[in-house]
Scaffold this motif. Structure first.
Motif, PDB file in Angstrom:
ATOM      1  N   MET A 193     -71.642 -33.409 -61.331  1.00 17.13           N
ATOM      2  CA  MET A 193     -70.533 -34.262 -60.912  1.00 17.13           C
ATOM      3  C   MET A 193     -69.369 -34.149 -61.896  1.00 17.13           C
ATOM      4  O   MET A 193     -68.241 -33.884 -61.517  1.00 17.13           O
ATOM      5  CB  MET A 193     -71.043 -35.728 -60.849  1.00 17.13           C
ATOM      6  N   ILE A 194     -69.721 -34.306 -63.216  1.00 22.99           N
ATOM      7  CA  ILE A 194     -68.668 -34.207 -64.234  1.00 22.99           C
ATOM      8  C   ILE A 194     -68.077 -32.800 -64.243  1.00 22.99           C
ATOM      9  O   ILE A 194     -66.880 -32.614 -64.422  1.00 22.99           O
ATOM     10  CB  ILE A 194     -69.223 -34.617 -65.634  1.00 22.99           C
ATOM     11  N   ASP A 195     -68.951 -31.804 -63.988  1.00 21.69           N
ATOM     12  CA  ASP A 195     -68.449 -30.433 -63.928  1.00 21.69           C
ATOM     13  C   ASP A 195     -67.448 -30.274 -62.798  1.00 21.69           C
ATOM     14  O   ASP A 195     -66.409 -29.628 -62.952  1.00 21.69           O
ATOM     15  CB  ASP A 195     -69.598 -29.439 -63.729  1.00 21.69           C
ATOM     16  N   LEU A 196     -67.768 -30.872 -61.681  1.00 20.07           N
ATOM     17  CA  LEU A 196     -66.877 -30.762 -60.522  1.00 20.07           C
ATOM     18  C   LEU A 196     -65.517 -31.369 -60.864  1.00 20.07           C
ATOM     19  O   LEU A 196     -64.472 -30.797 -60.557  1.00 20.07           O
ATOM     20  CB  LEU A 196     -67.490 -31.486 -59.307  1.00 20.07           C
ATOM     21  N   PHE A 197     -65.541 -32.519 -61.554  1.00 18.91           N
ATOM     22  CA  PHE A 197     -64.264 -33.143 -61.908  1.00 18.91           C
ATOM     23  C   PHE A 197     -63.486 -32.262 -62.894  1.00 18.91           C
ATOM     24  O   PHE A 197     -62.314 -31.989 -62.720  1.00 18.91           O
ATOM     25  CB  PHE A 197     -64.476 -34.527 -62.514  1.00 18.91           C
ATOM     26  N   LEU A 198     -64.192 -31.808 -63.946  1.00 15.96           N
ATOM     27  CA  LEU A 198     -63.497 -31.084 -65.017  1.00 15.96           C
ATOM     28  C   LEU A 198     -62.982 -29.724 -64.557  1.00 15.96           C
ATOM     29  O   LEU A 198     -61.894 -29.307 -64.932  1.00 15.96           O
ATOM     30  CB  LEU A 198     -64.420 -30.898 -66.223  1.00 15.96           C
ATOM     31  N   PHE A 199     -63.778 -29.028 -63.752  1.00 15.87           N
ATOM     32  CA  PHE A 199     -63.385 -27.654 -63.425  1.00 15.87           C
ATOM     33  C   PHE A 199     -62.992 -27.457 -61.966  1.00 15.87           C
ATOM     34  O   PHE A 199     -62.478 -26.413 -61.597  1.00 15.87           O
ATOM     35  CB  PHE A 199     -64.526 -26.692 -63.795  1.00 15.87           C
ATOM     36  N   GLY A 200     -63.237 -28.492 -61.144  1.00 17.67           N
ATOM     37  CA  GLY A 200     -62.846 -28.366 -59.751  1.00 17.67           C
ATOM     38  C   GLY A 200     -61.638 -29.219 -59.390  1.00 17.67           C
ATOM     39  O   GLY A 200     -60.847 -28.869 -58.529  1.00 17.67           O
ATOM     40  N   ILE A 201     -61.482 -30.358 -60.068  1.00 16.30           N
ATOM     41  CA  ILE A 201     -60.398 -31.285 -59.707  1.00 16.30           C
ATOM     42  C   ILE A 201     -59.313 -31.320 -60.778  1.00 16.30           C
ATOM     43  O   ILE A 201     -58.124 -31.237 -60.479  1.00 16.30           O
ATOM     44  CB  ILE A 201     -60.972 -32.710 -59.483  1.00 16.30           C
ATOM     45  N   LEU A 202     -59.738 -31.383 -62.042  1.00 16.79           N
ATOM     46  CA  LEU A 202     -58.772 -31.504 -63.144  1.00 16.79           C
ATOM     47  C   LEU A 202     -57.688 -30.422 -63.124  1.00 16.79           C
ATOM     48  O   LEU A 202     -56.505 -30.741 -63.321  1.00 16.79           O
ATOM     49  CB  LEU A 202     -59.520 -31.507 -64.492  1.00 16.79           C
ATOM     50  N   PRO A 203     -58.039 -29.150 -62.867  1.00 20.01           N
ATOM     51  CA  PRO A 203     -56.969 -28.143 -62.859  1.00 20.01           C
ATOM     52  C   PRO A 203     -55.873 -28.481 -61.856  1.00 20.01           C
ATOM     53  O   PRO A 203     -54.685 -28.407 -62.184  1.00 20.01           O
ATOM     54  CB  PRO A 203     -57.674 -26.851 -62.460  1.00 20.01           C
ATOM     55  N   TYR A 204     -56.263 -28.892 -60.659  1.00 21.87           N
ATOM     56  CA  TYR A 204     -55.256 -29.199 -59.640  1.00 21.87           C
ATOM     57  C   TYR A 204     -54.463 -30.441 -60.021  1.00 21.87           C
ATOM     58  O   TYR A 204     -53.250 -30.510 -59.847  1.00 21.87           O
ATOM     59  CB  TYR A 204     -55.929 -29.400 -58.273  1.00 21.87           C
ATOM     60  N   LEU A 205     -55.179 -31.418 -60.573  1.00 18.95           N
ATOM     61  CA  LEU A 205     -54.537 -32.665 -60.979  1.00 18.95           C
ATOM     62  C   LEU A 205     -53.455 -32.386 -62.026  1.00 18.95           C
ATOM     63  O   LEU A 205     -52.310 -32.840 -61.911  1.00 18.95           O
ATOM     64  CB  LEU A 205     -55.609 -33.603 -61.563  1.00 18.95           C
ATOM     65  N   THR A 206     -53.816 -31.620 -63.053  1.00 22.74           N
ATOM     66  CA  THR A 206     -52.862 -31.391 -64.144  1.00 22.74           C
ATOM     67  C   THR A 206     -51.686 -30.549 -63.675  1.00 22.74           C
ATOM     68  O   THR A 206     -50.545 -30.794 -64.073  1.00 22.74           O
ATOM     69  CB  THR A 206     -53.550 -30.709 -65.336  1.00 22.74           C
ATOM     70  N   ILE A 207     -51.972 -29.560 -62.800  1.00 22.28           N
ATOM     71  CA  ILE A 207     -50.855 -28.730 -62.310  1.00 22.28           C
ATOM     72  C   ILE A 207     -49.897 -29.593 -61.493  1.00 22.28           C
ATOM     73  O   ILE A 207     -48.673 -29.495 -61.627  1.00 22.28           O
ATOM     74  CB  ILE A 207     -51.391 -27.546 -61.485  1.00 22.28           C
ATOM     75  N   ALA A 208     -50.471 -30.491 -60.666  1.00 23.40           N
ATOM     76  CA  ALA A 208     -49.629 -31.367 -59.848  1.00 23.40           C
ATOM     77  C   ALA A 208     -48.773 -32.265 -60.750  1.00 23.40           C
ATOM     78  O   ALA A 208     -47.565 -32.413 -60.542  1.00 23.40           O
ATOM     79  CB  ALA A 208     -50.498 -32.224 -58.931  1.00 23.40           C
ATOM     80  N   VAL A 209     -49.411 -32.823 -61.789  1.00 23.01           N
ATOM     81  CA  VAL A 209     -48.671 -33.671 -62.727  1.00 23.01           C
ATOM     82  C   VAL A 209     -47.575 -32.852 -63.409  1.00 23.01           C
ATOM     83  O   VAL A 209     -46.429 -33.306 -63.546  1.00 23.01           O
ATOM     84  CB  VAL A 209     -49.627 -34.282 -63.776  1.00 23.01           C
ATOM     85  N   ALA A 210     -47.906 -31.630 -63.815  1.00 22.96           N
ATOM     86  CA  ALA A 210     -46.937 -30.799 -64.528  1.00 22.96           C
ATOM     87  C   ALA A 210     -45.732 -30.491 -63.652  1.00 22.96           C
ATOM     88  O   ALA A 210     -44.583 -30.656 -64.076  1.00 22.96           O
ATOM     89  CB  ALA A 210     -47.602 -29.503 -64.989  1.00 22.96           C
ATOM     90  N   VAL A 211     -45.989 -30.091 -62.414  1.00 21.63           N
ATOM     91  CA  VAL A 211     -44.873 -29.691 -61.541  1.00 21.63           C
ATOM     92  C   VAL A 211     -43.987 -30.885 -61.233  1.00 21.63           C
ATOM     93  O   VAL A 211     -42.767 -30.848 -61.431  1.00 21.63           O
ATOM     94  CB  VAL A 211     -45.410 -29.049 -60.245  1.00 21.63           C
ATOM     95  N   THR A 212     -44.598 -32.000 -60.787  1.00 18.80           N
ATOM     96  CA  THR A 212     -43.765 -33.160 -60.451  1.00 18.80           C
ATOM     97  C   THR A 212     -43.073 -33.691 -61.703  1.00 18.80           C
ATOM     98  O   THR A 212     -41.900 -34.063 -61.657  1.00 18.80           O
ATOM     99  CB  THR A 212     -44.597 -34.296 -59.811  1.00 18.80           C
ATOM    100  N   GLY A 213     -43.795 -33.695 -62.817  1.00 22.32           N
ATOM    101  CA  GLY A 213     -43.209 -34.195 -64.065  1.00 22.32           C
ATOM    102  C   GLY A 213     -42.003 -33.374 -64.480  1.00 22.32           C
ATOM    103  O   GLY A 213     -40.976 -33.923 -64.883  1.00 22.32           O
ATOM    104  N   LEU A 214     -42.128 -32.047 -64.364  1.00 24.26           N
ATOM    105  CA  LEU A 214     -41.020 -31.181 -64.781  1.00 24.26           C
ATOM    106  C   LEU A 214     -39.801 -31.395 -63.907  1.00 24.26           C
ATOM    107  O   LEU A 214     -38.676 -31.499 -64.407  1.00 24.26           O
ATOM    108  CB  LEU A 214     -41.454 -29.709 -64.715  1.00 24.26           C
ATOM    109  N   ILE A 215     -40.042 -31.479 -62.598  1.00 26.51           N
ATOM    110  CA  ILE A 215     -38.904 -31.682 -61.691  1.00 26.51           C
ATOM    111  C   ILE A 215     -38.250 -33.029 -61.984  1.00 26.51           C
ATOM    112  O   ILE A 215     -37.031 -33.131 -62.123  1.00 26.51           O
ATOM    113  CB  ILE A 215     -39.359 -31.603 -60.217  1.00 26.51           C
TER     114      ILE A 215
END
Lengths: 496, 226
Positions: free
Chosen positions: B1-23
């Motif tokens: 479960m934790i693996d799924l969050f760290l390597f399956g969800i976190l990458p998308y989450l951080t990229i989404a935060v990065a893109v919206t944050g930068l804009i």
């Protein structure tokens, strides 16, 4: 011919009394914020001296300005790739220690000190760290200190003088110094602009004022080292560079810049110059000793119908042409050849010109009293107290002929004015001086008038900007009113 | 479960935060985009920190990118042992160079009174996270040797699985803990990107290489007549 207008200035150094009122006016208006408190967009230096920041003229240290390499003109800072690869650490950047650490005093202590035997003192504290600071340097620390081993003797312009000449310059009985007030030169070929990797610096087409876009600046710092006059400054708080804006919000409403307006000695003149933008590169490449002449050639005569027609084609209005015709700067620089650029050898084509100081004439003390009359009343270029070579290093790229030409004219004007007022000099003597200097009595009268008795509107011929008309053509003025203004909607903060 | 969050969800989450944050940051506060250089306040230590750090990290990131883009090419290159040794040795040397730079950067933040005035909490957070990242990277290079060989077999396919929106969590979760720390910390850095001084990476002024030296701007350029 690509005619453009430039708002230019003349500083008459014989009239500068070194009071620093200009510096304070500027500081009160623009640089009394955090991060800018060490900046003096306008500063006054004592020459000979090392100036502010220390040794700013030494381009071996800061690599500012331009140099001719082969057949092309390149920034001394380095090539484009060289600049991009040294962005992580600019090896030629002056640091705060080259300026000074701004300070205030611990006034609070005067009120909170416990009772004691000695009255409390307000120690100096750094405006940056807030800690106690032993003040070792200030922006005008060299004020009046000619002859001091720390300041005057390290002046880089003394390099070409012989040891005997140096010794004579600093002999106590005839120590000599003069002041140079400095602001941004708003150059035709600005080096700060050329080395800005972000492209944040630009020259305004209409009046030639050089500005830094605070939004586009990314703090790469090359303008600071690239400007040979050290007139761009790094705001350590916001991480952006800032510089003199020639008080454009004042100019656009018809007022002279604050440092001009407040000048006590009335040494400052401002007005429009027309120049040929097509010739900039060729003129900036001229041999060092010809640079002053080259720059004069670049400046066009607004009374010439051909120039006026070309100016109109470039969108310069008749108002501006009229202002150019009555510009005191044009007369000092081109017509009379009295005003010279500071360090033309930096090749930025500075558009602030200086009338070189005549300085007190060396008198003879042989008869036991201070005798001015031994040679002639006003002396001549042989009895200069400051060597021609020194002035030539400052104002003509080493060409002493240009300096002596200007000084002879200043002498002749003084002689002429004397002959008209005091009678100490006869008309024939005055006429002789004028012929020797290449001036007509009429020109001498006008120079004397514009030097000693100019009215406010003679000194400052500010062209009508008519910003409101320009605005009307693009947006509704009522709407515009709410959209613009000087400053920030949100207070500027450092990064995140 | 934790693996799924760290390597399956976190990458998308951080990229989404990065893109919206930068804009968001660029639109609302372009003024804050700056390298916020502190060279003006402190010069000497910066040289030993900034120069090794920047040159080292640029080459290292380029290496990571090459491994992801051309896994086959890297494998073929590493086919000859000497080449593998050279590549690994270079990578480790660069890692140490970056570590030295980072230590200097951290030290100067702590030792210079002038710098403390312009140091934000985020600057410290960023430097510490980068230090963790660099130490983890060097640790991997030392303890799990021939990373350039196994990286193209594990991280590269994982990267592409994330890009193609079908994250293969097991590629990473089966790797040693140190590698997992390196990966998760990288995601965190991506997520923090818009809220730190890292945004200066988006301002690399390549256009300077071809722009004319002088820029003249007109309030309203009038059309030229004949």
């Amino acid at each position: 011919m690509d005619v453009r207008a430039q708002l230019s200035s003349v500083f008459h150094l014989d009239k500068c009394i070194g009071c620093h009122t200009c510096s304070l006016a500027c500081n009160n208006l623009w640089t009394s914020r955090d991060g800018t408190e060490y900046m003096w967009w306008n500063n006054v230096e004592t020459k000979p001296g090392t100036g502010y920041p220390t040794l700013w003229e030494d381009q071996a240290k800061y690599r500012g300005g331009w140099e001719v390499k082969g057949n092309s003109l390149v920034p001394r800072t380095g090539g484009r790739l060289g600049i991009l690869t040294s962005m992580f650490y600019n090896p030629h950047l002056p640091t705060m220690d080259d300026y000074y650490e701004p300070w205030t005093y611990d006034y609070e202590h005067l009120f909170t000190a416990p009772p004691g035997d000695a009255p409390p003192t307000a120690r100096s504290i750094s405006k940056i760290t807030g800690r106690y600071l032993d003040v070792e340097a200030g922006p005008n620390w060299d004020d009046d200190l000619s002859g001091s081993p720390v300041y005057a003797k390290n002046d880089v312009n003394l390099k070409e003088l012989t040891p005997a000449e140096r010794e004579a310059l600093f002999r106590v009985e005839q120590l000599v110094f003069f002041y140079i007030p400095r602001i941004c030169n708003h150059c035709l070929n600005p080096a700060c602009l050329a080395v800005c990797p972000s492209g944040a610096i630009y020259k305004r087409g209409e009046d030639g004022i050089v500005l830094i876009s605070q939004e586009k600046c990314r703090g790469w710092r090359f303008c600071v080292s690239g400007c040979p006059y050290k007139k761009t400054y790094y705001n350590w708080k916001t991480g952006k560079s800032e510089k003199c804006i020639l008080c454009y919000p004042r100019l656009e409403t018809g007022q002279a810049p604050a440092c001009f307006h407040t000048c006590v000695g009335r040494i400052r003149y401002t007005g429009v110059l027309l120049y040929d933008a097509d010739g900039i590169e060729a003129m900036a490449k001229a041999p060092e000793a010809d640079l002053v002449e080259a720059q004069r050639r670049l400046i066009l005569d607004p009374a010439d119908p051909e120039v006026a027609a070309a100016a109109r084609r470039n969108g310069i209005s008749d108002d501006w042409l009229g202002a150019a015709k009555s510009s005191p700067v044009y007369r000092f620089v081109k017509e009379w050849g009295l005003a010279l650029p500071l360090h033309p050898e930096f090749r930025t084509l500075p558009m602030l010109f200086y009338v070189p100081p005549l300085l007190p004439v060396a008198a003879s003390t042989r008869t036991g009293r201070y005798d001015l009359a031994e040679k002639s009343y006003l002396g001549n270029s042989e009895s200069l107290r400051v060597p021609l070579k020194y002035l030539a290093r400052l104002f003509s790229g080493g060409n002493t002929g240009i300096i002596s030409g200007a000084l002879n004219k200043l002498w002749a004007v003084r002689g002429y004015a004397r002959s008209q007022t005091s009678g100490h000099i006869t008309d024939s003597q005055a006429k002789e001086m004028l012929t020797e200097a290449g001036l007509t009595p009429d020109a001498a009268r006008q120079i004397a008038r514009l030097t000693s008795l100019p009215r406010f509107n003679d000194r400052f011929v500010i062209p009508p900007y008519r910003r409101e008309e320009q605005i009307q053509q693009t947006v509704d003025p009522q709407q515009h009113k709410y959209q613009v203004g000087f400053g920030f909607i949100n207070p500027p903060r450092r990064g995140l | 479960m934790i693996d799924l969050f760290l390597f399956g969800i976190l990458p998308y989450l951080t990229i989404a935060v990065a893109v919206t944050g930068l804009i968001w940051r660029y639109v609302t506060n372009q003024f804050s985009y700056s390298s916020v250089s502190s060279q003006f306040l402190e010069n000497r230590q910066l040289f030993w920190g900034s120069v090794p750090w920047h040159y080292g990290i640029i080459l290292i990131l380029l290496g990571h990118l090459l491994g992801v883009l051309f896994p086959g090419g890297i494998s073929a290159f590493n086919g000859v042992p000497v080449r593998l040794y050279i590549l690994e040795g270079t990578a480790l040397a660069l890692g140490l160079l970056v570590l030295v730079g980072l230590v200097f950067l951290l030290l100067r933040r702590g030792t210079s009174a002038r710098l403390r005035v312009v140091t934000t909490p985020m600057d410290v957070v960023l430097l510490v996270l980068l230090l963790i990242q660099v130490i983890a990277g060097i640790g991997i290079a030392v303890f799990y040797r021939w990373g350039s060989a196994w990286y193209v077999q594990t991280a590269a396919p994982y990267f592409w699985s994330v890009v193609t929106l079908s994250p293969k969590v097991t590629y990473i979760s089966s790797l040693p803990l140190l590698v997992q720390v390196h990966a998760v910390n990288a995601f965190v850095l991506v997520g923090l990107f818009p809220f730190t001084r890292l945004v200066h990476m988006l301002s690399i002024p390549f256009a300077y290489l071809w722009r004319p030296y002088q820029i003249v701007m007109w309030y309203r350029r009038q059309p030229r007549s004949f």
